[in-house]
Enzyme design. Sequence first.
Site, PDB file in Angstrom:
ATOM      1  N   ASN A   9       0.863  -1.185   0.000  1.00  0.00           N
ATOM      2  CA  ASN A   9       0.000   0.000   0.000  1.00  0.00           C
ATOM      3  C   ASN A   9       0.900   1.237   0.000  1.00  0.00           C
ATOM      4  O   ASN A   9       1.486   1.575   1.024  1.00  0.00           O
ATOM      5  CB  ASN A   9      -0.887  -0.049   1.259  1.00  0.00           C
ATOM      6  N   TRP A  10       1.014   1.860  -1.171  1.00  0.00           N
ATOM      7  CA  TRP A  10       1.933   2.997  -1.281  1.00  0.00           C
ATOM      8  C   TRP A  10       1.374   4.257  -0.622  1.00  0.00           C
ATOM      9  O   TRP A  10       2.076   5.249  -0.493  1.00  0.00           O
ATOM     10  CB  TRP A  10       2.258   3.282  -2.761  1.00  0.00           C
ATOM     11  N   LYS A  11       0.094   4.248  -0.287  1.00  0.00           N
ATOM     12  CA  LYS A  11      -0.576   5.435   0.292  1.00  0.00           C
ATOM     13  C   LYS A  11      -0.330   6.645  -0.612  1.00  0.00           C
ATOM     14  O   LYS A  11      -0.263   6.499  -1.828  1.00  0.00           O
ATOM     15  CB  LYS A  11      -0.122   5.655   1.731  1.00  0.00           C
ATOM     16  N   HIS A  94      -9.701   0.864   4.618  1.00  0.00           N
ATOM     17  CA  HIS A  94      -8.441   1.060   5.342  1.00  0.00           C
ATOM     18  C   HIS A  94      -8.705   1.987   6.534  1.00  0.00           C
ATOM     19  O   HIS A  94      -9.537   2.890   6.457  1.00  0.00           O
ATOM     20  CB  HIS A  94      -7.393   1.669   4.401  1.00  0.00           C
ATOM     21  N   GLU A  96      -7.211   4.438   7.650  1.00  0.00           N
ATOM     22  CA  GLU A  96      -7.086   5.876   7.353  1.00  0.00           C
ATOM     23  C   GLU A  96      -8.341   6.398   6.663  1.00  0.00           C
ATOM     24  O   GLU A  96      -8.746   7.542   6.874  1.00  0.00           O
ATOM     25  CB  GLU A  96      -5.818   6.122   6.520  1.00  0.00           C
ATOM     26  N   GLU A 164      -5.500  -5.216  10.417  1.00  0.00           N
ATOM     27  CA  GLU A 164      -4.493  -4.191  10.680  1.00  0.00           C
ATOM     28  C   GLU A 164      -4.862  -3.439  11.959  1.00  0.00           C
ATOM     29  O   GLU A 164      -5.713  -2.537  11.928  1.00  0.00           O
ATOM     30  CB  GLU A 164      -4.443  -3.178   9.534  1.00  0.00           C
ATOM     31  N   GLY A 170       1.918   2.330  10.763  1.00  0.00           N
ATOM     32  CA  GLY A 170       2.826   3.469  10.634  1.00  0.00           C
ATOM     33  C   GLY A 170       3.478   3.893  11.936  1.00  0.00           C
ATOM     34  O   GLY A 170       4.069   4.968  12.016  1.00  0.00           O
ATOM     35  N   SER A 209       3.053  -1.997  10.273  1.00  0.00           N
ATOM     36  CA  SER A 209       4.501  -1.953  10.489  1.00  0.00           C
ATOM     37  C   SER A 209       5.208  -3.271  10.187  1.00  0.00           C
ATOM     38  O   SER A 209       6.202  -3.599  10.828  1.00  0.00           O
ATOM     39  CB  SER A 209       4.821  -1.475  11.914  1.00  0.00           C
ATOM     40  N   GLY A 230       2.760  -1.102   4.316  1.00  0.00           N
ATOM     41  CA  GLY A 230       2.792   0.307   3.925  1.00  0.00           C
ATOM     42  C   GLY A 230       4.219   0.765   3.680  1.00  0.00           C
ATOM     43  O   GLY A 230       4.812   0.521   2.626  1.00  0.00           O
ATOM     44  N   GLY A 231       4.805   1.403   4.684  1.00  0.00           N
ATOM     45  CA  GLY A 231       6.130   2.007   4.556  1.00  0.00           C
ATOM     46  C   GLY A 231       7.178   1.111   3.921  1.00  0.00           C
ATOM     47  O   GLY A 231       7.931   1.542   3.039  1.00  0.00           O
TER      48      GLY A 231
END
Length: 247
Positions: A9-11, A94, A96, A164, A170, A209, A230-231
Amino acid sequence: MRRPLVAGNWKMNGSCEQNAALVDGLTSGDRGQQAEMAVFPPSVYVANVAEMLADSGIAWGLQNCAEQEKGAFTGEASAVMAKDLGCKYVLVGHSERRTLFGETDEVVATKVQRLVEQGIVPVLCVGETLEEREAGTTIERVGAQVKAVLDQFDSAGEIVIAYEPVWAIGTGLTATPEQAQEVHAAIRDMLVGYSADLAAKTRILYGGSVNAGTAAELFAKEDIDGGLVGGASLKAEEFLKISRAAG
Ligand code: PGA
């Protein structure tokens, strides 16, 4: 029996140049033997990334889609458009989106329906907040999020669920493999209530994470069928290591 899925997930990150470098790293690197890989770029880049990924075996998708089919919804992108771009998967719900954009379980359930109509596999994201975990209501919260969608879902269809924990996204905090497995097993138990086949075939990913150091232990758990990352999915080498950790 369930092929692991490692989803990036590149966000809201990347640029034409950075995406090209990342895709190049992923397509030329060693993804391992077993796992399927998918990436979720910002929607404005999906067509371009799709072109670069053609014939690579790596799937792509949107990070979100609209509840509506089409029309005057400025700024939105529909499930039909996702289909048009060759998306195999689309993320839905998600944390977010739920927290920052007010998406309710009902909205999420509608989006899942829209995707299923297009033959796209929804990746339904669920998870509890730190307060809910501390209050001991994790399974209840996650269960309600899953139920809101599955009550309207044809169990013959395909869905991926991503657990998640909100407190792990994150933050650098990862659920322990045991904490994650407990929730994954509870989700799979719930799926049995809909159909034994759905429970057996549905991939349940862990997210929050995940990195190259934590992936192998998480993925070794019985009910953890890969990760939503993600990251760590923004660095080709790291994401490839995570993919190899899935087998
Ligand atoms: P993270 O994000 O790996 O950066 O915690 C995961 C996600 O939000 O899907």
